[in-house]
Design an enzyme around this catalytic site. Sequence first.
Site, PDB file in Angstrom:
ATOM      1  N   ASP A   9      34.597  42.791  45.324  1.00 54.50           N
ATOM      2  CA  ASP A   9      35.794  41.964  45.294  1.00 54.50           C
ATOM      3  C   ASP A   9      36.878  42.727  46.045  1.00 54.50           C
ATOM      4  O   ASP A   9      36.818  43.956  46.181  1.00 54.50           O
ATOM      5  CB  ASP A   9      36.211  41.713  43.841  1.00 54.50           C
ATOM      6  CG  ASP A   9      37.467  40.871  43.739  1.00 54.50           C
ATOM      7  OD1 ASP A   9      37.566  39.847  44.424  1.00 54.50           O
ATOM      8  OD2 ASP A   9      38.369  41.266  42.967  1.00 54.50           O
ATOM      9  N   ASP A  11      40.824  41.801  46.112  1.00 55.38           N
ATOM     10  CA  ASP A  11      42.153  41.889  45.512  1.00 55.38           C
ATOM     11  C   ASP A  11      42.098  42.555  44.137  1.00 55.38           C
ATOM     12  O   ASP A  11      41.312  42.163  43.271  1.00 55.38           O
ATOM     13  CB  ASP A  11      42.772  40.497  45.410  1.00 55.38           C
ATOM     14  CG  ASP A  11      42.954  39.875  46.788  1.00 55.38           C
ATOM     15  OD1 ASP A  11      43.417  40.579  47.694  1.00 55.38           O
ATOM     16  OD2 ASP A  11      42.608  38.690  46.954  1.00 55.38           O
TER      17      ASP A  11
END
Length: 220
Positions: A9, A11
Amino acid sequence: MNPRLVLFDLDNTLLAGDSDFEWAQFLIEQGVLDREVYEARNQRFFDEYKAGTLDIHTFLDFQLKPLSRHPRSQLAAWHGEFMERRIRPLIRGTARALVERHRGDLRVVITATNSFVTAPIAREFGIEELIATEPEQRDGEFTGSVRGIPCFREGKVTQLEAWLARRSTSLAAYSESWFYSDSHNDLPLLERVSHPVAVDPDATLRARAERGGWPIISLD
């Protein structure tokens, strides 16, 4: 068997912040977006994302419409400044080291944030493969709409499966599959891989990781 598949991932995982939020704030600072109108909405969407109540299509309308109002050349110039001012300060040495530890594996950034914003960020980490929400384009310019299924929650699983199918493979074909994430929004995909890892997780993800005996790490 294929080499290990390692998904990151972006953010609040590899980045010490949220590129979606930062892009909107950058455009506000540039005077491209009206501060009074957009700043409160940007914060509201960010809060809804953290709370798990975000309507992804309403958010994407907010996020992608500004891309349609400016030529790609101008957007590219703004993005270069955005990388320097907003993104590179959010890249920690610990995150770069984590990515480096998986050198030799098939490394992929998988993110709900659109590919225009995130492709240069993935490359900054030395990761060439990106699965992201795709803005619709026509004649090389953005239309302000989304193409296909947003890469969000269950959509991340759908997009990953489609990406693997285009490579004539599947998740089961990999000897190990890893996913590093901070967010409970990523639980559908975390539940699918052989090695889920919670990175500075929110409370919901931390509780699930503790129940499942998943590793919990910090990049702070």
